[in-house]
Design a protein around this motif. Structure first.
Motif, PDB file in Angstrom:
ATOM      1  N   TYR A 157       0.844  -1.187   0.000  1.00 38.55           N
ATOM      2  CA  TYR A 157       0.000   0.000   0.000  1.00 38.55           C
ATOM      3  C   TYR A 157       0.882   1.240   0.000  1.00 38.55           C
ATOM      4  O   TYR A 157       1.703   1.428   0.894  1.00 38.55           O
ATOM      5  CB  TYR A 157      -0.910   0.002   1.230  1.00 38.55           C
ATOM      6  N   VAL A 158       0.703   2.092  -1.011  1.00 37.89           N
ATOM      7  CA  VAL A 158       1.529   3.284  -1.153  1.00 37.89           C
ATOM      8  C   VAL A 158       0.697   4.506  -0.758  1.00 37.89           C
ATOM      9  O   VAL A 158      -0.338   4.774  -1.378  1.00 37.89           O
ATOM     10  CB  VAL A 158       2.033   3.449  -2.601  1.00 37.89           C
ATOM     11  N   PRO A 159       1.131   5.271   0.245  1.00 35.56           N
ATOM     12  CA  PRO A 159       0.368   6.453   0.667  1.00 35.56           C
ATOM     13  C   PRO A 159       0.334   7.514  -0.439  1.00 35.56           C
ATOM     14  O   PRO A 159       1.257   7.623  -1.241  1.00 35.56           O
ATOM     15  CB  PRO A 159       1.142   6.968   1.886  1.00 35.56           C
ATOM     16  N   ASN A 160      -0.709   8.317  -0.432  1.00 38.77           N
ATOM     17  CA  ASN A 160      -0.857   9.373  -1.423  1.00 38.77           C
ATOM     18  C   ASN A 160       0.290  10.369  -1.391  1.00 38.77           C
ATOM     19  O   ASN A 160       0.697  10.907  -2.423  1.00 38.77           O
ATOM     20  CB  ASN A 160      -2.190  10.113  -1.215  1.00 38.77           C
ATOM     21  N   SER A 161       0.798  10.644  -0.193  1.00 36.94           N
ATOM     22  CA  SER A 161       1.904  11.591  -0.089  1.00 36.94           C
ATOM     23  C   SER A 161       3.134  11.092  -0.848  1.00 36.94           C
ATOM     24  O   SER A 161       3.851  11.880  -1.475  1.00 36.94           O
ATOM     25  CB  SER A 161       2.253  11.823   1.383  1.00 36.94           C
ATOM     26  N   VAL A 162       3.369   9.776  -0.803  1.00 35.74           N
ATOM     27  CA  VAL A 162       4.516   9.206  -1.530  1.00 35.74           C
ATOM     28  C   VAL A 162       4.228   9.205  -3.031  1.00 35.74           C
ATOM     29  O   VAL A 162       5.133   9.480  -3.838  1.00 35.74           O
ATOM     30  CB  VAL A 162       4.826   7.791  -1.017  1.00 35.74           C
TER      31      VAL A 162
ATOM     32  N   LEU B 244      -0.932  -1.091  14.015  1.00 38.68           N
ATOM     33  CA  LEU B 244      -1.935  -2.147  13.927  1.00 38.68           C
ATOM     34  C   LEU B 244      -2.352  -2.629  15.310  1.00 38.68           C
ATOM     35  O   LEU B 244      -3.539  -2.859  15.572  1.00 38.68           O
ATOM     36  CB  LEU B 244      -1.390  -3.318  13.109  1.00 38.68           C
ATOM     37  N   GLN B 245      -1.378  -2.780  16.182  1.00 39.78           N
ATOM     38  CA  GLN B 245      -1.691  -3.241  17.534  1.00 39.78           C
ATOM     39  C   GLN B 245      -2.555  -2.242  18.287  1.00 39.78           C
ATOM     40  O   GLN B 245      -3.513  -2.612  18.962  1.00 39.78           O
ATOM     41  CB  GLN B 245      -0.401  -3.504  18.311  1.00 39.78           C
ATOM     42  N   ARG B 246      -2.238  -0.968  18.140  1.00 46.57           N
ATOM     43  CA  ARG B 246      -3.023   0.061  18.828  1.00 46.57           C
ATOM     44  C   ARG B 246      -4.479   0.027  18.348  1.00 46.57           C
ATOM     45  O   ARG B 246      -5.414   0.100  19.148  1.00 46.57           O
ATOM     46  CB  ARG B 246      -2.431   1.442  18.578  1.00 46.57           C
TER      47      ARG B 246
ATOM     48  N   PRO C  52       4.866   8.212  16.882  1.00 43.16           N
ATOM     49  CA  PRO C  52       3.749   9.048  17.337  1.00 43.16           C
ATOM     50  C   PRO C  52       2.401   8.523  16.851  1.00 43.16           C
ATOM     51  O   PRO C  52       2.284   8.020  15.733  1.00 43.16           O
ATOM     52  CB  PRO C  52       4.063  10.411  16.705  1.00 43.16           C
ATOM     53  N   ASP C  53       1.388   8.659  17.690  1.00 41.64           N
ATOM     54  CA  ASP C  53       0.046   8.205  17.333  1.00 41.64           C
ATOM     55  C   ASP C  53      -0.693   9.347  16.630  1.00 41.64           C
ATOM     56  O   ASP C  53      -1.577   9.977  17.186  1.00 41.64           O
ATOM     57  CB  ASP C  53      -0.710   7.774  18.585  1.00 41.64           C
ATOM     58  N   ASP C  54      -0.285   9.642  15.391  1.00 40.95           N
ATOM     59  CA  ASP C  54      -0.925  10.699  14.613  1.00 40.95           C
ATOM     60  C   ASP C  54      -1.002  10.260  13.160  1.00 40.95           C
ATOM     61  O   ASP C  54      -0.755   9.104  12.831  1.00 40.95           O
ATOM     62  CB  ASP C  54      -0.152  12.025  14.758  1.00 40.95           C
ATOM     63  N   GLU C  55      -1.352  11.168  12.269  1.00 42.43           N
ATOM     64  CA  GLU C  55      -1.570  10.817  10.874  1.00 42.43           C
ATOM     65  C   GLU C  55      -0.265  10.651  10.097  1.00 42.43           C
ATOM     66  O   GLU C  55      -0.294  10.314   8.922  1.00 42.43           O
ATOM     67  CB  GLU C  55      -2.438  11.885  10.200  1.00 42.43           C
ATOM     68  N   GLU C  56       0.870  10.901  10.752  1.00 41.20           N
ATOM     69  CA  GLU C  56       2.138  10.811  10.029  1.00 41.20           C
ATOM     70  C   GLU C  56       2.393   9.392   9.539  1.00 41.20           C
ATOM     71  O   GLU C  56       3.108   9.176   8.574  1.00 41.20           O
ATOM     72  CB  GLU C  56       3.284  11.273  10.932  1.00 41.20           C
ATOM     73  N   TRP C  57       1.808   8.410  10.231  1.00 43.96           N
ATOM     74  CA  TRP C  57       1.986   7.018   9.809  1.00 43.96           C
ATOM     75  C   TRP C  57       0.615   6.360   9.672  1.00 43.96           C
ATOM     76  O   TRP C  57       0.336   5.327  10.247  1.00 43.96           O
ATOM     77  CB  TRP C  57       2.847   6.250  10.809  1.00 43.96           C
ATOM     78  N   GLU C  58      -0.243   6.998   8.916  1.00 46.59           N
ATOM     79  CA  GLU C  58      -1.602   6.496   8.728  1.00 46.59           C
ATOM     80  C   GLU C  58      -1.565   5.162   7.995  1.00 46.59           C
ATOM     81  O   GLU C  58      -0.820   4.985   7.033  1.00 46.59           O
ATOM     82  CB  GLU C  58      -2.413   7.508   7.915  1.00 46.59           C
ATOM     83  N   LEU C  59      -2.392   4.226   8.434  1.00 45.95           N
ATOM     84  CA  LEU C  59      -2.477   2.912   7.809  1.00 45.95           C
ATOM     85  C   LEU C  59      -3.570   2.897   6.748  1.00 45.95           C
ATOM     86  O   LEU C  59      -4.529   3.667   6.823  1.00 45.95           O
ATOM     87  CB  LEU C  59      -2.772   1.841   8.861  1.00 45.95           C
ATOM     88  N   PRO C  60      -3.455   2.017   5.769  1.00 41.40           N
ATOM     89  CA  PRO C  60      -4.510   1.929   4.753  1.00 41.40           C
ATOM     90  C   PRO C  60      -5.818   1.468   5.360  1.00 41.40           C
ATOM     91  O   PRO C  60      -5.839   0.627   6.260  1.00 41.40           O
ATOM     92  CB  PRO C  60      -3.968   0.897   3.756  1.00 41.40           C
ATOM     93  N   SER C  61      -6.918   2.014   4.875  1.00 43.34           N
ATOM     94  CA  SER C  61      -8.229   1.625   5.392  1.00 43.34           C
ATOM     95  C   SER C  61      -8.515   0.164   5.110  1.00 43.34           C
ATOM     96  O   SER C  61      -9.334  -0.464   5.772  1.00 43.34           O
ATOM     97  CB  SER C  61      -9.316   2.498   4.758  1.00 43.34           C
ATOM     98  N   GLU C  62      -7.809  -0.415   4.118  1.00 47.78           N
ATOM     99  CA  GLU C  62      -8.012  -1.810   3.763  1.00 47.78           C
ATOM    100  C   GLU C  62      -7.411  -2.773   4.777  1.00 47.78           C
ATOM    101  O   GLU C  62      -7.632  -3.970   4.708  1.00 47.78           O
ATOM    102  CB  GLU C  62      -7.388  -2.113   2.394  1.00 47.78           C
TER     103      GLU C  62
END
Length: 312
Positions: free
Chosen positions: A91-96, A223-225, A285-295
Motif C-alpha cells: 500500500y503506497v500512501p498518497n503523499s509518496v 496495527l496493535q493500537r 507518534p500516534d498521529d496521521e504521520e503514519w496512517e495505515l490503509p483503510s483496507e
C-alpha cells in the motif's frame, strides 16, 4: 535489528538525501544529483517495507495515478521479483505517490531526454518492448512475446515502454543519464547519504533493510493500537469472534513483508515488547504521520488469498 524512529528517519532523509543542513535549512553547498528521486525512493521504501531488489525494478506502468479520494494505492509486487516467489500487495500512501509524480515529471523526464539524445533506447540494443495493444506482454529482443510478469529483475531493467510519443525505460528509477538504476547503485547512494550525516555531525545512518525494519516496527505498532482499542471494551466471546473474522495484525504485516512464516515477522513484535509505552509513543507518534490503509482491517479476513493473487 536496526531501525529508525520516524523523526530520525525524516532527519536522515532530509540531510543525507535532500541535502539539508543539520538545522533543517537548505544547504547551498549541496550538489547531490537527483535529490528528489533519492528522497522519493527512501520514502517509498520506509512506507511499504519493500526489499531493495523489489523496489529497484518497479516499473513506471505499475505506479497508479494518485486519487484524492483514496489515501493508499494498492500495488502488486510480482512473484518473479519477490524473494522466495512471494508475490504480494503493498500500500503506497498518497503523499509518496505525489513525491514520485513530481520526480517523474521533473528529474526523470530530464533524464529520459538525455538518454534519448544519446541513443540509449534503440530497440536493437537488446531491450524488451512492452506491447502497446496488450501492456501485460513484452516483445523480446528475439521477437518472441512474453508475459511481463514472467520477467526476472535483470530482465525488467531492460524493458522499454512508449510514453509521451518516445521509447523510454519502463523502470521507474533512472540515473541522471537515463539508464535504469541498479541495486548496487542504490547501495552507494545510501553510503553517500550516511557519510554526509557523519560529516555534519549527525549520528544517524541507514541502509535499505533498516528502512524495511522501520516500516515493520511502526506499522505493527499502529496495527496493535487499533486492534487493542477495538477489543478493549468488548467481552471475551466478542474478542474471539473478532480475531476469527479479522485475523491477526502480525499476520497482516507478514503478508505485506512477503514472509513465509509468522515466526520471521515476530522479531518486530519482540522489538516492540522491549519498549515501554512512553518510549513507543515518542518513537512512533500516534498521529496521521503514519496512517495505515483503510483496507488493513478488511484484509485481515483475506490473508491467505492475498498470497495466491495471480501474476497477470
Amino acid at each position: 535489528m536496526k531501525w529508525l524512529s520516524i523523526a530520525d528517519y525524516n532527519q536522515w532523509r532530509d540531510v543525507g538525501m535532500r541535502g539539508f543542513a543539520s538545522k533543517g535549512n537548505r544547504d547551498p553547498s549541496f550538489k547531490g544529483p537527483l535529490a528528489g528521486r533519492n528522497a522519493s525512493f527512501t520514502d517509498l521504501m520506509v512506507r511499504t517495507g519493500m526489499r531493495l531488489t523489489e523496489q529497484s525494478v518497479l516499473l513506471l506502468t505499475e505506479i497508479p495515478m494518485r486519487r484524492p479520494d483514496v489515501a493508499h494505492a494498492k500495488v502488486w509486487i510480482t512473484a518473479r521479483t519477490a524473494k522466495n516467489m512471494k508475490g504480494r500487495h503493498i500500500y503506497v500512501p498518497n503523499s509518496v505517490l505525489s513525491s514520485i509524480d513530481a520526480y517523474v515529471r521533473g528529474e526523470r523526464r530530464a533524464a529520459v531526454k538525455r538518454g534519448t539524445r544519446n541513443g540509449l533506447y534503440s530497440p536493437d540494443k537488446g531491450w524488451f518492448v512492452i506491447n502497446e495493444r496488450n501492456p501485460k506482454w513484452v516483445l523480446t529482443p528475439s521477437g518472441m512475446g512474453r508475459r511481463l510478469s514472467s520477467l526476472a529483475p535483470v530482465e525488467r531493467a531492460r524493458v522499454l515502454v512508449l510514453k509521451d510519443a518516445v521509447l523510454q525505460p519502463a523502470c521507474l528509477w533512472l540515473t541522471d543519464k537515463g539508464a535504469p538504476m541498479s541495486s548496487k547503485t542504490w547501495q552507494g547512494i545510501f553510503a553517500v547519504a550516511n557519510a554526509r550525516c557523519v560529516r555534519l555531525g549527525i549520528n544517524l545512518s541507514a541502509h535499505p533493510h533498516a528502512l524495511r525494519h522501520t516500516y515493520a516496527v511502526a506499522t505493527l505498532d499502529k496495527l496493535q493500537r487499533g486492534h487493542l482499542s477495538t477489543l478493549e471494551p468488548q467481552n471475551e466471546p466478542y474478542r474471539k469472534r473478532y480475531v476469527q473474522v479479522f485475523g491477526d495484525p502480525l499476520n497482516w504485516l507478514r503478508l505485506r513483508l512477503g514472509h513465509s512464516s509468522a515466526d520471521t515477522t515476530a522479531i518486530y513484535l519482540h522489538t516492540l515488547a522491549e519498549l515501554d509505552y512512553e518510549t513507543r509513543l515518542a518513537l512512533i507518534p500516534d498521529d496521521e504521520e503514519w496512517e495505515l490503509p483503510s483496507e488493513a482491517a478488511a484484509d485481515f479476513g483475506n490473508n491467505e488469498a492475498d498470497l495466491d493473487y495471480p501474476d497477470v
